[in-house]
Each structure stands twice: as structure tokens, then as C-alpha cells.
Design a protein around this motif. Sequence first.
Motif, mmCIF file in Angstrom:
data_model
loop_
_atom_site.group_PDB
_atom_site.id
_atom_site.type_symbol
_atom_site.label_atom_id
_atom_site.label_comp_id
_atom_site.label_asym_id
_atom_site.label_seq_id
_atom_site.Cartn_x
_atom_site.Cartn_y
_atom_site.Cartn_z
ATOM 1 N N LEU A 195 0.838 -1.210 0.000
ATOM 2 C CA LEU A 195 0.000 0.000 0.000
ATOM 3 C C LEU A 195 0.871 1.258 0.000
ATOM 4 C CD1 LEU A 195 -2.811 -1.062 2.494
ATOM 5 C CD2 LEU A 195 -2.998 -0.797 0.013
ATOM 6 N N GLU A 196 2.007 1.169 0.717
ATOM 7 C CA GLU A 196 2.917 2.325 0.790
ATOM 8 C C GLU A 196 3.508 2.648 -0.588
ATOM 9 O OE1 GLU A 196 5.960 1.548 3.622
ATOM 10 O OE2 GLU A 196 5.826 3.605 4.380
ATOM 11 N N GLU A 197 3.908 1.590 -1.285
ATOM 12 C CA GLU A 197 4.461 1.783 -2.634
ATOM 13 C C GLU A 197 3.404 2.414 -3.547
ATOM 14 O OE1 GLU A 197 7.718 -1.835 -3.223
ATOM 15 O OE2 GLU A 197 5.603 -2.332 -3.274
ATOM 16 N N MET A 198 2.169 1.886 -3.425
ATOM 17 C CA MET A 198 1.095 2.410 -4.291
ATOM 18 C C MET A 198 0.814 3.871 -3.967
ATOM 19 S SD MET A 198 -1.746 -0.481 -4.800
ATOM 20 C CE MET A 198 -1.735 -1.634 -3.506
ATOM 21 N N ARG A 199 0.804 4.173 -2.666
ATOM 22 C CA ARG A 199 0.510 5.556 -2.241
ATOM 23 C C ARG A 199 1.562 6.503 -2.822
ATOM 24 N NH1 ARG A 199 2.316 8.205 2.434
ATOM 25 N NH2 ARG A 199 1.108 10.102 2.835
ATOM 26 N N PHE A 200 2.819 6.048 -2.812
ATOM 27 C CA PHE A 200 3.877 6.909 -3.341
ATOM 28 C C PHE A 200 3.689 7.147 -4.835
ATOM 29 C CE2 PHE A 200 7.801 7.791 -5.493
ATOM 30 C CZ PHE A 200 8.294 8.871 -4.757
ATOM 31 N N CYS A 201 3.363 6.100 -5.580
ATOM 32 C CA CYS A 201 3.330 6.203 -7.047
ATOM 33 C C CYS A 201 2.030 6.778 -7.616
ATOM 34 C CB CYS A 201 3.566 4.824 -7.663
ATOM 35 S SG CYS A 201 5.287 4.536 -8.078
#
Length: 300
Positions: A195-201
Motif C-alpha cells: 500500500l505504501e508503494e502504491m501511495r507513493f506512485c
Amino acid sequence: MKEELAAVYEELNRLKEAGLERVAIAPETLEMVEALLPKDSPKASKVEVLQPEATEAIPVSKTPEKPVAPAPEPDPPAPAFPEPPVIDLPEGTAAEQLEALRAMVNACETCKAHLSGDGKVVFGTGSAQADIFFCGEAPGADEAKVGEPFIGAAGQLLTKIISAMGLDRESVYIANILKWRPEHEKPYGNRPPTLEEMRFCMPYLKAQIEIIKPKVLIALGNIAVTGLLGHDPKRRMGQVRGKWHDYEGIDLMITFHPAYLLRNDTMKTKRMVWEDMLEVMRKTKLEISEQQQGFFLPKD
Ligand code: URA
């Protein structure tokens, strides 16, 4: 055999990371898993089986009567992410803005820090004027090698779907939630984005959508849905697939990921995806021939 079990284990981990806390196991699936277990293993059917009609799922974390295997090593903690990028696009045509955005993504330090080996950032491909925008999950090994989305096995199937619609990759737009291939330790398979990766991108994908202003967005699979509509552990693909949703004022169709189709290669699942594409064709006023209407219907 080992690989099949590893794939089941990986899929369960993937569901867990995507926020799923419970999983329903059909009796046939359980039988299949049991067939893979060594003869002297405790029977997996000690697990309470969810009947297809049942609505309550079984908690994955249910404590078995006796431990059957040591707990797997936990994954190393994910590196902390900086705040998501704030995108300031220059004036210009859609094509110029897309190129400016591509340069920003290529220069993104966080994206670059997550590339492994000679992997490339995968921005997106297609027309800046596209009516239809396909959104996937994250690049796999083939895509990271070349820097283009959906060119591996799942991508080749997506290309076939697009051409069955009477279109080509140059007339639609294709991009992913994540712009780099999620790195992981295993020598096979892909790791779903966190989820963190998605939030960043997400700001990058959001900017791509804002520039292109497609008539229709197509979310390919669960991760794309989570990226676009937000994390909802109660959401079920079976309930949201094949229906129109809204992403910031744009019609959003949810369908299965082509990789799922490759794993579930039946006329029924192909027809389900094809019906979703027919809906998209109607919405975007594409002509539909009789032959196209009948794709993947049982022949009588
Ligand atoms: N799967 C995706 O979701 N995206 C790709 O680019 C390739 C495979």
C-alpha cells in the motif's frame, strides 16, 4: 510439486498484503491441496470448509489443533517511503505534458532506488488522446527489462484483447499503478505492490489520467482497483467486476487481470472479461460486429 505449493503460498501472501484477512477455500481446492501434501501430513481438511453458498469466510489466522509446519520467516521490513511526489505540469499539449511527466518519473529518486539490477522504470505507453486507459498493477521482469508495460505473457494476452476490440496498443493508453518492478528475494514470480508503494506512485498515474482524460478507465485486477478506489479489505472482485464505477468523474470498468485469465483459462472467464470489454466498447461508441458479440460464447 514444490513450485505449485510455493505458488499457493505466494498467492496467499499476496492476498494478505493486499489487505485480505480471510480466505474462502472451496472443497475442491482443499482436495487439490491435500493431494499435493506428503502422505503422512495432517489432513488439510481439518480446516473448516466454506461451502460455495456460504457468505462468511474462514479466518486465515484460525489456530490449527496442532501446528503442522514452522511459521515462515517474516519478510524484512519494507523501506520507509518519502511523501508522494507533488506534480506540477508545464503548459503544453497532452503529448508534451506526458513527455514532461515521463522525464519526472525517470528522474524520480525513489523510483530509481527501487530498481533492481538493470531494471528500468516503466512509465506507460500509447496515445495521449486515448479514449480507453488500461491500468495494471506493476511491471514484471519482462517489462522492467524493456521499460514498457504489459509485454510479457499477460501483456501479450492484453494486446490480443485490445486487438479483438478492433484497436491497437498505439490507440489506447496502458500504464501501471507502480512504476517499478516490486523487488523481492524469490527467484520466481512477482510480488504485489505494498500500500505504501502504491501511495507513493499514485500521483504519477493520476497525472497520466489527468493529461489523457480518457472516456473510460479499465482497472485490470484487484491491485489496480485498490490503487484507484482505495484500500477496502471487504471489497470482493466478484462483486465489483463487470460494473461501472467512478474514478474522479471518469467511468471506470473493473475486470480481471490478464494474468488471472492465463491461470483460469476457461471459456467462462474469457467471456466474462470479453463482456466487460463489450461494455467499454458500447460506452466509447465503438462499432461492435456480430462476430465480436459472439466471442467466447459456447457453440451450439
Ligand atoms: N502485469 C501488470 O500489471 N503490468 C504489467 O506491466 C505487466 C504485468
